[in-house]
Scaffold this active site. Structure first.
Site, mmCIF file in Angstrom:
data_model
loop_
_atom_site.group_PDB
_atom_site.id
_atom_site.type_symbol
_atom_site.label_atom_id
_atom_site.label_comp_id
_atom_site.label_asym_id
_atom_site.label_seq_id
_atom_site.Cartn_x
_atom_site.Cartn_y
_atom_site.Cartn_z
ATOM 1 N N GLY A 12 0.852 -1.191 0.000
ATOM 2 C CA GLY A 12 0.000 0.000 0.000
ATOM 3 C C GLY A 12 0.886 1.238 0.000
ATOM 4 O O GLY A 12 2.094 1.162 -0.294
ATOM 5 N N LYS A 36 0.347 -10.071 -0.091
ATOM 6 C CA LYS A 36 -0.624 -11.144 -0.337
ATOM 7 C C LYS A 36 -1.610 -10.641 -1.389
ATOM 8 O O LYS A 36 -1.849 -9.453 -1.514
ATOM 9 C CB LYS A 36 -1.318 -11.555 0.957
ATOM 10 C CG LYS A 36 -2.068 -10.463 1.690
ATOM 11 C CD LYS A 36 -2.737 -11.000 2.943
ATOM 12 C CE LYS A 36 -3.447 -9.937 3.726
ATOM 13 N NZ LYS A 36 -4.187 -10.421 4.882
ATOM 14 N N GLN A 48 -10.957 7.386 -0.341
ATOM 15 C CA GLN A 48 -11.843 8.234 -1.146
ATOM 16 C C GLN A 48 -11.534 9.719 -0.947
ATOM 17 O O GLN A 48 -11.165 10.430 -1.882
ATOM 18 C CB GLN A 48 -13.298 7.965 -0.758
ATOM 19 C CG GLN A 48 -13.788 6.590 -1.118
ATOM 20 C CD GLN A 48 -15.280 6.411 -0.845
ATOM 21 O OE1 GLN A 48 -15.946 7.271 -0.267
ATOM 22 N NE2 GLN A 48 -15.827 5.287 -1.278
ATOM 23 N N GLY A 49 -11.726 10.200 0.305
ATOM 24 C CA GLY A 49 -11.716 11.642 0.591
ATOM 25 C C GLY A 49 -10.459 12.341 0.117
ATOM 26 O O GLY A 49 -10.517 13.325 -0.624
ATOM 27 N N GLY A 50 -9.287 11.861 0.528
ATOM 28 C CA GLY A 50 -8.039 12.454 0.067
ATOM 29 C C GLY A 50 -6.970 12.531 1.136
ATOM 30 O O GLY A 50 -6.957 11.761 2.084
ATOM 31 N N GLU A 116 -13.639 17.702 5.498
ATOM 32 C CA GLU A 116 -14.208 16.511 6.163
ATOM 33 C C GLU A 116 -14.402 16.803 7.644
ATOM 34 O O GLU A 116 -13.977 17.860 8.134
ATOM 35 C CB GLU A 116 -13.287 15.304 5.950
ATOM 36 C CG GLU A 116 -13.233 14.861 4.488
ATOM 37 C CD GLU A 116 -12.320 13.669 4.276
ATOM 38 O OE1 GLU A 116 -12.572 12.615 4.862
ATOM 39 O OE2 GLU A 116 -11.349 13.807 3.525
ATOM 40 N N HIS A 241 -16.351 4.347 10.928
ATOM 41 C CA HIS A 241 -16.743 5.433 10.015
ATOM 42 C C HIS A 241 -18.258 5.565 10.077
ATOM 43 O O HIS A 241 -18.975 4.559 10.013
ATOM 44 C CB HIS A 241 -16.291 5.095 8.586
ATOM 45 C CG HIS A 241 -16.318 6.279 7.669
ATOM 46 N ND1 HIS A 241 -17.488 6.882 7.282
ATOM 47 C CD2 HIS A 241 -15.318 6.979 7.083
ATOM 48 C CE1 HIS A 241 -17.193 7.905 6.488
ATOM 49 N NE2 HIS A 241 -15.880 7.985 6.352
ATOM 50 N N SER A 389 -4.470 9.831 7.501
ATOM 51 C CA SER A 389 -3.793 8.534 7.465
ATOM 52 C C SER A 389 -2.827 8.422 6.289
ATOM 53 O O SER A 389 -1.682 7.986 6.445
ATOM 54 C CB SER A 389 -4.836 7.425 7.386
ATOM 55 O OG SER A 389 -4.201 6.212 7.137
ATOM 56 N N LEU A 390 -3.287 8.816 5.112
ATOM 57 C CA LEU A 390 -2.390 8.765 3.952
ATOM 58 C C LEU A 390 -1.194 9.688 4.208
ATOM 59 O O LEU A 390 -0.049 9.364 3.883
ATOM 60 C CB LEU A 390 -3.144 9.180 2.680
ATOM 61 C CG LEU A 390 -4.314 8.267 2.268
ATOM 62 C CD1 LEU A 390 -5.057 8.843 1.075
ATOM 63 C CD2 LEU A 390 -3.820 6.853 1.931
HETATM 64 P P1 FAD Z 1 -2.635 -0.810 3.066
HETATM 65 O O1 FAD Z 1 -2.853 0.187 2.010
HETATM 66 O O2 FAD Z 1 -3.829 -1.490 3.596
HETATM 67 O O3 FAD Z 1 -1.618 -1.894 2.514
HETATM 68 C C1 FAD Z 1 -1.357 -3.057 3.260
HETATM 69 C C2 FAD Z 1 -0.629 -4.039 2.371
HETATM 70 O O4 FAD Z 1 -0.117 -5.117 3.139
HETATM 71 C C3 FAD Z 1 -1.500 -4.674 1.309
HETATM 72 O O5 FAD Z 1 -0.753 -4.731 0.130
HETATM 73 C C4 FAD Z 1 -1.743 -6.093 1.851
HETATM 74 O O6 FAD Z 1 -2.015 -7.041 0.875
HETATM 75 C C5 FAD Z 1 -0.407 -6.345 2.512
HETATM 76 N N1 FAD Z 1 -0.408 -7.377 3.545
HETATM 77 C C6 FAD Z 1 -1.130 -7.411 4.696
HETATM 78 N N2 FAD Z 1 -0.828 -8.515 5.394
HETATM 79 C C7 FAD Z 1 0.108 -9.208 4.687
HETATM 80 C C8 FAD Z 1 0.809 -10.421 4.873
HETATM 81 N N3 FAD Z 1 0.618 -11.200 5.935
HETATM 82 N N4 FAD Z 1 1.688 -10.812 3.925
HETATM 83 C C9 FAD Z 1 1.881 -10.077 2.828
HETATM 84 N N5 FAD Z 1 1.248 -8.910 2.588
HETATM 85 C C10 FAD Z 1 0.374 -8.474 3.514
HETATM 86 N N6 FAD Z 1 -7.219 7.642 4.687
HETATM 87 C C11 FAD Z 1 -6.983 8.927 4.334
HETATM 88 O O7 FAD Z 1 -6.022 9.540 4.807
HETATM 89 N N7 FAD Z 1 -7.806 9.534 3.430
HETATM 90 C C12 FAD Z 1 -8.883 8.921 2.880
HETATM 91 O O8 FAD Z 1 -9.574 9.496 2.060
HETATM 92 C C13 FAD Z 1 -9.161 7.586 3.268
HETATM 93 N N8 FAD Z 1 -10.245 6.932 2.774
HETATM 94 C C14 FAD Z 1 -10.423 5.613 3.085
HETATM 95 C C15 FAD Z 1 -11.476 4.920 2.495
HETATM 96 C C16 FAD Z 1 -11.614 3.561 2.717
HETATM 97 C C17 FAD Z 1 -12.763 2.813 2.087
HETATM 98 C C18 FAD Z 1 -10.691 2.885 3.557
HETATM 99 C C19 FAD Z 1 -10.820 1.416 3.806
HETATM 100 C C20 FAD Z 1 -9.667 3.574 4.174
HETATM 101 C C21 FAD Z 1 -9.516 4.937 3.941
HETATM 102 N N9 FAD Z 1 -8.482 5.665 4.524
HETATM 103 C C22 FAD Z 1 -8.261 6.961 4.171
HETATM 104 C C23 FAD Z 1 -7.472 4.995 5.348
HETATM 105 C C24 FAD Z 1 -6.238 4.722 4.480
HETATM 106 O O9 FAD Z 1 -6.648 4.338 3.204
HETATM 107 C C25 FAD Z 1 -5.379 3.614 5.061
HETATM 108 O O10 FAD Z 1 -5.170 3.831 6.431
HETATM 109 C C26 FAD Z 1 -4.025 3.594 4.357
HETATM 110 O O11 FAD Z 1 -4.225 3.476 2.977
HETATM 111 C C27 FAD Z 1 -3.191 2.440 4.873
HETATM 112 O O12 FAD Z 1 -2.069 2.315 4.060
HETATM 113 P P2 FAD Z 1 -1.005 1.172 4.396
HETATM 114 O O13 FAD Z 1 0.027 1.242 3.351
HETATM 115 O O14 FAD Z 1 -0.616 1.287 5.807
HETATM 116 O O15 FAD Z 1 -1.847 -0.186 4.292
HETATM 117 C C1 SIN Z 2 -13.594 9.238 3.757
HETATM 118 O O1 SIN Z 2 -13.431 9.595 2.598
HETATM 119 O O2 SIN Z 2 -14.618 9.456 4.409
HETATM 120 C C2 SIN Z 2 -12.508 8.495 4.435
HETATM 121 C C3 SIN Z 2 -11.486 9.446 4.861
HETATM 122 C C4 SIN Z 2 -10.577 8.844 5.880
HETATM 123 O O3 SIN Z 2 -10.762 7.715 6.313
HETATM 124 O O4 SIN Z 2 -9.654 9.556 6.280
#
Ligand code: FAD
Ligand code: SIN
Length: 519
Positions: A12, A36, A48-50, A116, A241, A389-390
């Protein structure tokens, strides 16, 4: 067996950002990304939001964003971390754009900023309502351009390799040497020896059946770190949420972005009453914990299953331009937002706690780092401010990169034992995994939801113990599969959420226990 200078678990925003930066800095060192499922499957892809970033310095300021973050976190944020993350935002966005991510601009060429819950200003940079999809696309493209990055998709990290795995290890300090990994296609398990390991495994949404998260969000990194004895903190702060699309049949997980409320939508109960002004002067734009708890209260009072989001008074053409994906998803569910209210309910969305890290992303285990949603940096405190979070993932990936960019490469000296699966058999009873998973999710929904009580939490621990014993027995006897490991990890994560909930004696942010309410 593979040797990696940097093993990154997760593709991610957190894992990819670090990988791209470190691979560019050290072309002679290798980065192995284990992920995975498909390489783009992640929470990131669905954001979605940004990204919340202070860009318009005439109207907005770092000070205001810092204040909003601290208020949302309800007194439990680390103020140094908040300041550091927010001030780094503009630089990190610039870098993301250089790598090819596009964000919406208005007719005068300025960023089209959204708003937001909990934000006092318009500061959310976005790509329509599919910001995460755009960010993931750009990062993956960049990662594929760097020849010293190998992405092993459909590979599941089972457990970290630490001193405990090395016979007669004299090392006192707890250290990480890589991970055991399952090739999901062949079923083979092999070892990746790494000088540095980064957990970037994302969230835990699937511990609850009703979640906005995709199926990969099973808390694997947190469970692995916990089993390896890293410090895990703030697990009681699960963020719900307020507005996931409600479906009578099944458990829809589609999110209706908070930015829709920032655009002017109202929350109404079944009789049409706009209830949020009764709970908070910011009404629909109160922080997420308050809106979710208010909806929960409305539903308990009325006995209804959901409330509604009313967009009928909004400019529909402008809505379609900003939120084309949400507009389309609603139509697919036979909801025309011009005339119909959208049925919504809260759903598990984000974990504010996780693997404890310092500003350099170091966990309490040497050579083990964590970044993104699986980590607990102190930015969010008791409740995350929307779209922080992003931003956090971008800033911490950069911090971890900076820390490594001055370090020498180390030789691979240790002999790590191979995975031993002697005596295990092919699991014939997949139904047991499914059954335990359903039990776990029901337990978390009924006993560990938005509003908790000591009685329900204690009952949850008792029931969880039974599930734990059954799952551990299956794990010991069976050949490893992803679904079995994920279940085992979710049981560990549930245990941490419940235990840390019981330890909390004061309600804060997203944590509400009726027994902590002062009489
Ligand atoms: P992720 O993007 O979840 O990536 C995790 C990765 O780890 C994936 O590739 C997964 O396959 C891999 N993985 C997990 N376990 C294993 C394993 N055992 N072995 C191998 N690979 C594994 N945040 C914002 O700031 N703004 C937003 O607008 C926003 N909107 C959101 C909307 C939705 C619907 C959701 C669900 C979340 C939203 N969030 C938002 C939160 C934000 O998207 C996440 O917190 C952030 O993207 C997390 O990034 P990450 O890289 O930590 O994890
Ligand atoms: C959303 O777009 O409502 C999600 C934003 C976030 O989780 O930060």
């Amino acid at each position: 067996m593979i040797e990696a200078n940097y093993l990154v678990i997760g593709s991610g925003i957190a894992g990819l950002t670090f990988s791209v930066k470190i691979a560019k800095r050290f072309p002679d060192r290798n980065v192995v990304i284990v992920t995975k499922g498909n390489e783009d499957e992640s929470n990131t892809k669905y954001a979605q939001g940004g990204v919340a970033i202070v860009l318009n310095r005439e109207k907005d300021s770092f000070k205001k964003h810092i204040e909003d973050t601290l208020i949302a976190g309800d007194g439990l944020c680390n103020e140094d971390v908040v300041e550091m993350v927010i001030k780094e935002g503009p630089n990190r966005l610039q870098e993301l754009m250089i790598w090819g991510a596009n964000f919406d601009v208005d007719s005068s060429g300025d960023f089209d900023l959204g708003k937001e819950g909990g934000h006092s200003e318009y500061r959310v940079v976005h790509h329509k309502d599919i910001t995460g999809y755009e960010v993931e696309r750009a990062l993956l493209k960049r990662a594929h351009q760097l020849s010293n990055i190998t992405i092993l998709s459909h590979h599941f990290a089972i457990d970290l390799v630490t001193n405990h795995h090395i016979k007669n290890s004299e090392q006192k300090e707890l250290s990480c040497y890589g991970a055991y990994v399952l090739d999901e296609k062949t079923g083979k398990i092999f070892t990746i020896i790494a000088n540095n390991t980064l957990l970037a495994t994302g969230g835990i949404g699937c511990v609850y059946g009703h979640t906005t998260n995709p199926v990969i969000a099973t808390g694997d990194g947190i469970a692995m770190a916990y089993r390896a004895k890293a410090k895990i903190k703030d697990m009681e702060f699960v963020q719900f949420h307020p507005t996931a699309l409600y479906e009578a049949k099944g458990e829809s997980s589609f999110l209706i972005s908070e930015a829709v409320r920032g655009f002017g939508a109202y929350l109404r109960n079944k009789s049409g009453y706009r209830f949020m002004p009764d709970y908070d002067k910011r009404a629909e734009l109160a922080s997420r914990d308050i809106v979710s708890q208010s909806i929960d209260n409305e539903l308990k009072k009325s006995g209804e299953t959901h409330v509604y989001l009313d967009c009928t008074h909004l400019n529909i053409d402008a809505f379609k331009k900003h939120f084309p994906n949400i507009y389309k998803a609603c139509l697919e569910h036979h909801i025309d937002i011009k005339t119909d209210w959208i049925p919504v309910i809260p759903a598990s969305h984000y974990l504010c706690g996780g693997i404890k890290v310092n500003k350099k992303g170091e966990t309490t285990i040497t050579n083990l780092f964590a970044c993104g949603e699986c980590s607990r940096t102190g930015l969010h405190g008791a409740n995350r401010l929307a779209s922080n979070s992003l931003l956090e993932a971008l800033v911490y990936a950069h911090n971890i990169f900076k820390y490594h960019s001055k370090k020498e490469a180390k030789p691979f000296e240790l002999v790590i034992p191979e995975w031993n699966d002697e005596g295990t058999i092919i699991p014939k009873e997949h139904v047991l995994v499914q059954h335990n998973l359903k039990q776990l999710q029901a337990l978390m929904r009924d006993y560990v939801g938005i509003v908790r009580s000591n009685k329900r939490l204690k009952r949850a621990i008792k029931h969880l113990d039974l599930i734990y014993n059954e799952v551990e027995e299956l794990y010991r006897e069976s050949k490893i599969t992803t679904s079995l490991c994920e279940l085992r990890n979710m049981v560990n994560v549930a245990h941490l959420i419940i235990r840390q909930s019981l330890d909390r004696t004061e309600n804060k942010g997203g944590y509400y226990n009726i027994d902590n309410v002062k009489k």
